[in-house]
Design an enzyme around this catalytic site. Structure first.
Site, PDB file in Angstrom:
ATOM      1  N   ASN A   8     -83.470  83.705  94.315  1.00 56.14           N
ATOM      2  CA  ASN A   8     -83.838  82.254  93.613  1.00 56.14           C
ATOM      3  C   ASN A   8     -82.567  81.737  93.174  1.00 56.14           C
ATOM      4  O   ASN A   8     -81.979  81.935  92.413  1.00 56.14           O
ATOM      5  CB  ASN A   8     -84.735  82.571  92.423  1.00 56.14           C
ATOM      6  CG  ASN A   8     -85.118  81.215  91.634  1.00 56.14           C
ATOM      7  OD1 ASN A   8     -84.904  80.178  91.935  1.00 56.14           O
ATOM      8  ND2 ASN A   8     -85.662  81.410  90.274  1.00 56.14           N
ATOM      9  N   TRP A   9     -82.321  80.592  94.205  1.00 58.18           N
ATOM     10  CA  TRP A   9     -81.046  79.881  93.767  1.00 58.18           C
ATOM     11  C   TRP A   9     -81.124  78.766  92.731  1.00 58.18           C
ATOM     12  O   TRP A   9     -80.077  78.580  92.278  1.00 58.18           O
ATOM     13  CB  TRP A   9     -80.793  78.861  95.066  1.00 58.18           C
ATOM     14  CG  TRP A   9     -80.300  79.881  96.292  1.00 58.18           C
ATOM     15  CD1 TRP A   9     -80.076  81.231  96.430  1.00 58.18           C
ATOM     16  CD2 TRP A   9     -79.848  79.335  97.571  1.00 58.18           C
ATOM     17  NE1 TRP A   9     -79.889  81.652  97.778  1.00 58.18           N
ATOM     18  CE2 TRP A   9     -79.563  80.487  98.473  1.00 58.18           C
ATOM     19  CE3 TRP A   9     -79.687  78.266  98.138  1.00 58.18           C
ATOM     20  CZ2 TRP A   9     -79.121  80.362  99.778  1.00 58.18           C
ATOM     21  CZ3 TRP A   9     -79.262  77.954  99.414  1.00 58.18           C
ATOM     22  CH2 TRP A   9     -78.637  79.063 100.190  1.00 58.18           C
ATOM     23  N   LYS A  10     -82.360  78.554  92.076  1.00 54.74           N
ATOM     24  CA  LYS A  10     -82.417  77.543  91.032  1.00 54.74           C
ATOM     25  C   LYS A  10     -81.771  76.332  91.481  1.00 54.74           C
ATOM     26  O   LYS A  10     -81.641  76.115  92.695  1.00 54.74           O
ATOM     27  CB  LYS A  10     -82.021  78.322  89.530  1.00 54.74           C
ATOM     28  CG  LYS A  10     -82.632  79.615  89.479  1.00 54.74           C
ATOM     29  CD  LYS A  10     -82.390  80.148  88.026  1.00 54.74           C
ATOM     30  CE  LYS A  10     -82.951  81.487  87.650  1.00 54.74           C
ATOM     31  NZ  LYS A  10     -83.076  81.851  86.524  1.00 54.74           N
ATOM     32  N   HIS A 102     -92.579  79.929  87.496  1.00 54.40           N
ATOM     33  CA  HIS A 102     -91.348  80.313  86.815  1.00 54.40           C
ATOM     34  C   HIS A 102     -91.239  79.969  85.418  1.00 54.40           C
ATOM     35  O   HIS A 102     -91.679  78.916  85.048  1.00 54.40           O
ATOM     36  CB  HIS A 102     -90.045  79.915  87.661  1.00 54.40           C
ATOM     37  CG  HIS A 102     -88.982  80.756  87.325  1.00 54.40           C
ATOM     38  ND1 HIS A 102     -88.152  80.298  86.347  1.00 54.40           N
ATOM     39  CD2 HIS A 102     -88.319  81.654  87.991  1.00 54.40           C
ATOM     40  CE1 HIS A 102     -87.120  81.380  86.106  1.00 54.40           C
ATOM     41  NE2 HIS A 102     -87.102  82.171  86.988  1.00 54.40           N
ATOM     42  N   GLU A 104     -88.940  78.982  83.690  1.00 59.91           N
ATOM     43  CA  GLU A 104     -88.282  77.812  83.522  1.00 59.91           C
ATOM     44  C   GLU A 104     -89.238  76.597  83.734  1.00 59.91           C
ATOM     45  O   GLU A 104     -89.114  75.550  83.036  1.00 59.91           O
ATOM     46  CB  GLU A 104     -87.132  77.658  84.124  1.00 59.91           C
ATOM     47  CG  GLU A 104     -85.939  78.606  83.678  1.00 59.91           C
ATOM     48  CD  GLU A 104     -85.101  79.414  84.869  1.00 59.91           C
ATOM     49  OE1 GLU A 104     -84.887  78.908  85.915  1.00 59.91           O
ATOM     50  OE2 GLU A 104     -84.438  80.041  84.751  1.00 59.91           O
ATOM     51  N   GLU A 173     -91.298  88.753  85.324  1.00 61.69           N
ATOM     52  CA  GLU A 173     -90.097  88.315  84.726  1.00 61.69           C
ATOM     53  C   GLU A 173     -89.918  88.181  83.292  1.00 61.69           C
ATOM     54  O   GLU A 173     -90.320  87.127  82.686  1.00 61.69           O
ATOM     55  CB  GLU A 173     -89.676  86.975  85.216  1.00 61.69           C
ATOM     56  CG  GLU A 173     -89.458  87.042  87.072  1.00 61.69           C
ATOM     57  CD  GLU A 173     -88.479  86.236  87.621  1.00 61.69           C
ATOM     58  OE1 GLU A 173     -87.478  86.520  88.175  1.00 61.69           O
ATOM     59  OE2 GLU A 173     -88.499  84.755  87.140  1.00 61.69           O
ATOM     60  N   GLY A 179     -81.376  85.470  83.196  1.00 63.35           N
ATOM     61  CA  GLY A 179     -79.945  84.844  83.154  1.00 63.35           C
ATOM     62  C   GLY A 179     -79.123  85.276  81.900  1.00 63.35           C
ATOM     63  O   GLY A 179     -78.281  84.722  81.560  1.00 63.35           O
ATOM     64  N   SER A 217     -82.147  89.573  85.639  1.00 64.17           N
ATOM     65  CA  SER A 217     -80.848  90.027  85.527  1.00 64.17           C
ATOM     66  C   SER A 217     -80.791  91.318  86.389  1.00 64.17           C
ATOM     67  O   SER A 217     -80.073  92.120  86.074  1.00 64.17           O
ATOM     68  CB  SER A 217     -80.367  90.394  84.043  1.00 64.17           C
ATOM     69  OG  SER A 217     -80.215  89.216  83.194  1.00 64.17           O
ATOM     70  N   GLY A 238     -81.961  85.805  90.486  1.00 62.68           N
ATOM     71  CA  GLY A 238     -81.222  84.577  90.427  1.00 62.68           C
ATOM     72  C   GLY A 238     -79.997  84.545  90.602  1.00 62.68           C
ATOM     73  O   GLY A 238     -79.158  84.593  91.668  1.00 62.68           O
ATOM     74  N   GLY A 239     -79.026  84.632  89.326  1.00 67.96           N
ATOM     75  CA  GLY A 239     -77.665  84.790  89.526  1.00 67.96           C
ATOM     76  C   GLY A 239     -77.119  85.492  90.693  1.00 67.96           C
ATOM     77  O   GLY A 239     -76.318  85.020  91.345  1.00 67.96           O
TER      78      GLY A 239
HETATM   79  P1  PGA Z   1     -81.661  86.153  87.094  1.00 66.84           P
HETATM   80  O1  PGA Z   1     -82.979  84.798  87.238  1.00 66.84           O
HETATM   81  O2  PGA Z   1     -81.395  87.094  87.994  1.00 66.84           O
HETATM   82  O3  PGA Z   1     -80.371  85.126  86.916  1.00 66.84           O
HETATM   83  O4  PGA Z   1     -81.838  86.410  85.622  1.00 66.84           O
HETATM   84  C1  PGA Z   1     -84.187  85.656  87.777  1.00 66.84           C
HETATM   85  C2  PGA Z   1     -85.089  84.412  87.958  1.00 66.84           C
HETATM   86  O5  PGA Z   1     -85.181  83.463  86.904  1.00 66.84           O
HETATM   87  O6  PGA Z   1     -86.020  84.499  88.727  1.00 66.84           O
END
Ligand code: PGA
Length: 256
Positions: A8-10, A102, A104, A173, A179, A217, A238-239
């Site tokens: 997930n590149w966000k 998600h 967010e 999640e 994050g 994470s 994500g990251g």
């Molecule tokens: P993260 O994000 O791996 O940076 O914690 C995961 C996500 O939000 O899908």
């Protein structure tokens, strides 16, 4: 079951950075002997770059094993919804997966359980797979409400899409792990995944086939132990999905 590793590149990337990242992923995947990639791989990219990634996939055989995904979708089919992107448009651009719900989106865009369920339905109706995210906040976990929250979030998706529930991908999640560098421990994640699996078992005979991803994470160091849990069928990353080496390490951890 075959695991799914989805990046997930966000809201990250640029034409130049995306190309460099994908070419590095392609080079890494080329080293995996043909036919021996034992997990599914996807990248969920910002909407403006879907066409770029679709074109790169078409021109680079090494990227053929990477599926394309989007990060959100409109619940509406078409019409006067300025700024929104429909499921049909995502399908048109070659998407196989769409992340919905998600945290967010839930947090910053006030998406409700009902809207998330509706979006999952729009994705299914367009012939793609929704990756439906659910998870509790730190306050909810500390108050002992984790199970109640994830069951409520799952119930909304089941009530709107029960007849096709075995076709979705779920992603657990925990919001406090996203994050933050503070992943759920493998037993903590497994405990929630087992609750989700039981919730699916109550409504479909195909419960064992539904992929339940862990996200929050997940990284090159902790992926193997998380992915070794019986009900963790992949990761939403994500990251660490923005660094080719780390993402490839996670893919390798999903091979066993
Ligand atoms: P993260 O994000 O791996 O940076 O914690 C995961 C996500 O939000 O899908």
């Amino acid at each position: 079951m075959k695991k799914l590793i989805a990046g997930n590149w966000k809201m990250n990337g640029s034409l130049t950075a995306n190309e460099a990242l994908l070419l590095a992923l392609g080079q890494g995947l080329e080293r995996v002997p043909a036919g021996s990639l034992h997990c599914d791989v996807a990248v969920c990219v910002p909407a403006p770059y879907l066409a770029q990634v679709q074109a790169l996939k078409a021109s680079q055989p090494a990227l053929s094993g990477i599926e394309l995904g989007a990060q959100d979708v409109s619940a509406h089919d078409a019409g006067a919804y300025t700024g929104e992107v429909s499921a049909a448009m995502l399908k048109d651009l070659g998407c196989r997966y769409v992340i919905v719900g998600h945290s967010e989106r839930r947090q910053y865009h006030f998406e409700t359980d009902a809207l998330v369920a509706e979006k999952a339905g729009a994705v299914l109706a367009s012939g793609m797979t929704p990756i439906v995210c659910i998870g509790e906040t730190l306050i909810e976990r500390e108050a002992g409400h984790t199970e109640e929250v994830i069951k409520r979030q799952l119930a909304a998706v089941i009530s709107a899409n029960g007849h096709r529930i075995s076709e979705i991908v779920l992603a657990y999640e925990p919001v406090w792990a996203i994050g933050t560098g503070r992943s759920a421990s493998p037993p903590q994640a497994q405990a929630v995944h087992a609750v989700l699996r039981a919730g699916l078992e109550a409504v479909t005979d195909l419960f064992a086939r539904v992929k339940i991803l862990y996200g929050g994470s997940m990284n090159a160091a902790n992926a193997a132990s998380l992915l070794a849990q019986p009900d963790i069928d992949g990761g939403l990353i994500g990251g660490a999905s923005l660094k080719a080496h780390d993402f490839l390490t996670i893919i390798a951890a999903a091979q066993v």
